[in-house]
Design a protein around this motif. Structure first.
Motif, short mmCIF file in Angstrom:
data_model
loop_
_atom_site.label_atom_id
_atom_site.label_comp_id
_atom_site.label_asym_id
_atom_site.label_seq_id
_atom_site.Cartn_x
_atom_site.Cartn_y
_atom_site.Cartn_z
N THR A 168 0.84 -1.20 0.00
CA THR A 168 0.00 0.00 0.00
C THR A 168 0.87 1.25 0.00
O THR A 168 0.67 2.18 -0.76
N HIS A 169 1.88 1.22 0.87
CA HIS A 169 2.78 2.35 0.97
C HIS A 169 3.49 2.62 -0.36
O HIS A 169 3.54 3.75 -0.84
N LEU A 170 4.01 1.57 -0.96
CA LEU A 170 4.77 1.73 -2.21
C LEU A 170 3.87 2.19 -3.36
O LEU A 170 4.24 3.07 -4.13
N HIS A 191 1.35 4.03 -3.31
CA HIS A 191 1.00 5.45 -3.25
C HIS A 191 2.22 6.34 -3.38
O HIS A 191 2.18 7.36 -4.02
N GLU A 192 3.30 5.88 -2.80
CA GLU A 192 4.49 6.71 -2.86
C GLU A 192 5.06 6.71 -4.28
O GLU A 192 5.86 7.58 -4.62
N ALA A 193 4.66 5.75 -5.09
CA ALA A 193 5.14 5.69 -6.47
C ALA A 193 4.81 6.97 -7.22
O ALA A 193 5.46 7.31 -8.19
N THR A 204 19.48 6.60 -3.69
CA THR A 204 18.88 7.70 -4.46
C THR A 204 17.65 8.27 -3.79
O THR A 204 17.06 9.24 -4.26
N TYR A 205 17.24 7.68 -2.68
CA TYR A 205 16.05 8.16 -2.00
C TYR A 205 16.12 7.73 -0.54
O TYR A 205 16.51 6.60 -0.25
N ALA A 206 15.79 8.63 0.35
CA ALA A 206 15.78 8.28 1.77
C ALA A 206 14.66 9.05 2.44
O ALA A 206 14.55 10.26 2.27
N SER A 207 13.84 8.35 3.20
CA SER A 207 12.71 9.03 3.82
C SER A 207 12.26 8.29 5.07
O SER A 207 12.33 7.07 5.14
N ILE A 208 11.81 9.06 6.03
CA ILE A 208 11.15 8.44 7.19
C ILE A 208 9.67 8.40 6.86
O ILE A 208 9.08 9.41 6.50
N CYS A 209 9.08 7.23 6.90
CA CYS A 209 7.68 7.11 6.53
C CYS A 209 6.90 6.44 7.65
O CYS A 209 7.49 5.94 8.61
N LEU A 210 5.62 6.44 7.48
CA LEU A 210 4.76 5.85 8.49
C LEU A 210 4.04 4.65 7.88
O LEU A 210 3.31 4.80 6.90
N ALA A 263 12.20 3.39 7.94
CA ALA A 263 13.18 4.06 7.08
C ALA A 263 13.03 3.49 5.68
O ALA A 263 13.08 2.28 5.49
N HIS A 264 12.82 4.36 4.72
CA HIS A 264 12.50 3.95 3.35
C HIS A 264 13.62 4.45 2.43
O HIS A 264 13.88 5.64 2.37
N PHE A 265 14.28 3.51 1.74
CA PHE A 265 15.38 3.88 0.85
C PHE A 265 15.17 3.30 -0.54
O PHE A 265 14.52 2.27 -0.69
ZN LIG Z 1 8.11 5.70 2.15
#
Ligand SMILES: [Zn+2]
Ligand SMILES: [Zn+2]
Lengths: 191, 233
Positions: free
Chosen positions: B107-109, B111-113, B147-153, B160-162
């Motif tokens: 679900t997270h991926l 939407h974040e796409a 190439t991407y780093a984010s703190i997500c819920l 931690a999302h990379f």
């Molecule tokens: Zn994320």
């Protein structure tokens, strides 16, 4: 909806209300820790480092580290020991970096610093005696007298046998006692 | 207990009250006097140790933390946050509870796409580390190109999302502070991946289904899993 950057905006991290809630809880938790334990940590740092500005720096660094690792503190009841341990490690790290020697602190600044706190002669005599005490005697004494740590807790924290800690506390009190006795004898002579 | 033992006890642990000690104390006036003297000493030591804390010290500590956490803002920040507010509104609206961990991740991926800031270029090791700190992790050794780093819920947990690049391959890594018992493979129309137990909780490795060959996820999880460790104080 409010959207605000989380920590460094350059990460392009975008924050929802839900994340903000989590962060607000973290902030509140952190503030409670700072308010509850900064006086103790400051005093402990003061007696570890030997001077006010070093003590302030040490506590600042301790709390910055605590912020980063706050999620690893599972139980608020162990917060004081957790923070105290972080502070001890920060101090050790600093000591390694600077090779700071306690004896480098000059006695003039000590006596001027100690006079501010309490004018009573036996208290300032004790402060100077405490400063002159070797760190390994002073540190357990601070934990025991100021914060009521038990012998076992101190032994665990220092990773030492309980008996070793008991001996150090014993020596510490003996030394302080003799200083006070000398001091009163001196005062009596002056009269 | 004799006088020596009593005095040794009182010098190392004045507040310790044992039956033996009180028995000795009540029968030995000398030691009773000694005990009072040690308590007076401790009271004076307590006074001597209680140095004054600088005024407003707690506020100073809090200010220092907030200055470190919120450095100056770049200019392009504003419009990006505006775009994101729409995105998050969509995600939160569609948030459905009681999904399993792999479903939550998908679900997270999905939407974040749609996010614009996903391909924001080279992420420094410091930034990677800062994101890992949020989930109690740290870098053990370099993750290579990130190439991407984010703190997500995800499911009320900060993760931690990379996105990392390994040669031609692109993987998504998600470090999750939730323990799992065994490896959890999953596949959907867009994504396939594997969640494995990790010292920080668990680690998800995900690739797009558009790749030519199916990656060896276990190998990939091992390689990146070894680069990330549990943070120590
Ligand atoms: Zn994320
Ligand atoms: Zn006796």
């Amino acid at each position: 909806m409010v959207v605000r950057p989380l920590k460094e905006p350059s990460w392009n991290i975008l924050v929802s209300d839900k994340v903000l809630d989590v962060m607000a809880n973290k902030q509140a938790r952190y503030e409670n820790l700072v308010n509850a334990y900064s006086p103790w940590l400051y005093r402990y740092a003061y007696w570890l480092s030997g001077e006010k500005s070093a003590a302030e720096d040490l506590v600042q660094e301790t709390f910055l580290r605590a912020w980063r690792f706050l999620d690893s503190l599972k139980d608020e009841a162990s917060a004081k020991s957790w923070l105290t341990t972080i502070l001890r490690r920060e101090n050790a790290r600093k000591y390694e970096r600077k090779q700071f020697q306690y004896s480098d602190v000059d006695m003039d600044s000590i006596s001027s610093e100690t006079k501010e706190f309490d004018a009573r002669p036996e208290v300032s005599a004790l402060r100077i005696a405490l400063k002159n005490l070797p760190g390994k005697y002073r540190e357990p004494l601070v934990l025991q007298v100021l914060e009521g740590y038990s012998l076992k807790e101190i032994a665990d924290m220092f990773d030492l046998p309980r008996n070793t800690v008991a001996t150090r506390l014993h020596r510490a009190r003996q030394k302080l006692r003799s200083v006070l006795q000398d001091d009163t004898a001196e005062n009596r002579q002056r009269r | 207990m004799n006088c020596l033992e009593f005095r040794q006890l009182k010098l190392s642990d004045p507040d310790c009250i044992s039956e033996e000690a009180s028995l000795h104390q009540s029968g030995c006036p000398e030691c009773a006097r000694f005990e009072r003297e040690i308590h007076e000493l401790d009271a004076s030591v307590h006074m001597a140790l209680t140095v004054a804390v600088p005024e407003g010290f707690a506020a100073k500590v809090l200010l220092n933390q907030s200055l470190q956490a919120h450095p100056r803002r770049p200019k392009r920040w504003y419009w990006m946050s505006m775009a994101a507010s729409f995105f998050f509104a969509v995600v939160l609206f569609q948030w459905s509870p009681a999904e399993t961990l792999d479903e939550e991740i998908i679900t997270h991926l999905d939407h974040e796409a749609h996010q614009v800031h996903g391909n924001s270029g080279d992420i420094s090791e410091d930034e990677v580390r800062n994101v890992l700190f949020a989930v109690g992790g740290d870098i053990d050794h370099s993750l290579g190109s990130v190439t991407y780093a984010s703190i997500c819920l995800i499911d009320d947990m900060l993760v931690a999302h990379f996105v990392v690049k390994d040669g031609k391959e692109t993987y998504t890594l998600i470090v999750i502070p939730q323990e799992i018992d065994e490896n959890m493979p999953f596949q959907t129309r867009h994504w396939r991946g594997l969640i494995v137990p990790h010292p920080t909780g668990s680690l998800a490795v995900i690739a797009s289904t558009q790749t030519e060959s199916i990656p060896d996820f276990l190998q990939v999880a091992k390689r990146y899993g070894a680069s990330i460790k549990r943070a120590t104080i």
